[in-house]
Design a protein around this motif. Sequence first.
Motif, short mmCIF file in Angstrom:
data_model
loop_
_atom_site.label_atom_id
_atom_site.label_comp_id
_atom_site.label_asym_id
_atom_site.label_seq_id
_atom_site.Cartn_x
_atom_site.Cartn_y
_atom_site.Cartn_z
N GLY A 288 0.48 -1.37 -0.20
CA GLY A 288 -0.07 -0.03 0.04
C GLY A 288 0.91 1.33 0.08
O GLY A 288 0.46 2.30 0.03
N GLU A 289 2.05 1.36 -0.40
CA GLU A 289 3.04 2.17 -0.22
C GLU A 289 3.09 2.84 -1.50
O GLU A 289 3.59 4.20 -1.60
N MET A 290 2.70 2.54 -2.64
CA MET A 290 2.69 2.89 -4.14
C MET A 290 1.39 2.48 -4.55
O MET A 290 1.08 1.38 -4.34
N SER A 291 0.92 3.13 -5.65
CA SER A 291 -0.34 2.84 -6.37
C SER A 291 0.30 2.02 -7.70
O SER A 291 1.49 1.98 -7.96
N LEU A 292 -0.79 1.33 -8.29
CA LEU A 292 -0.33 0.48 -9.41
C LEU A 292 0.18 1.43 -10.50
O LEU A 292 0.84 0.98 -11.36
N GLY A 293 -0.56 2.66 -10.72
CA GLY A 293 -0.15 3.47 -11.66
C GLY A 293 1.31 3.92 -11.50
O GLY A 293 2.13 4.10 -12.47
N ASP A 294 1.76 4.11 -10.22
CA ASP A 294 3.05 4.38 -9.85
C ASP A 294 4.13 3.43 -10.36
O ASP A 294 4.98 3.76 -11.17
#
Length: 125
Positions: free
Chosen positions: A42-48
């Motif tokens: 949960g520290e990064m989005s899939l878009g990132d």
Amino acid sequence: YVCLRPPPRQVALAALNWGQKTIETLGEGLVLLFTARKVLMGEMSLGDMVMINALLMQMMAPLDHLGANYMQLQQGLVDSREMFRILHAPAPADPPHALPLRVGAGAIRFKGVRFGYGGTGRDVL
């Protein structure tokens, strides 16, 4: 007897290409694992994650071009070396029983010449 072993130059270029692709693949795999872990935590989005992967691919593209340019440069050096070897080689001598060349008036006429692929019946020029 046909030698199946490639020349050393081809082996070196193949090793360079293999090494470059191995480094690219390992780098992309490690970045993918790292970013996938961050997404799952949960520290990064899939878009990132997709953005980082796209940036990594854009950074690798110039390396691919550099490798291709290096291979073309090597091939050009080999070809020019061979060309100069041929240019500096002594001209072949005529055999002792060769007749002198008689140059007379002449002409060349191209009539009904066609260019095409064999068996297709289709002209290309």
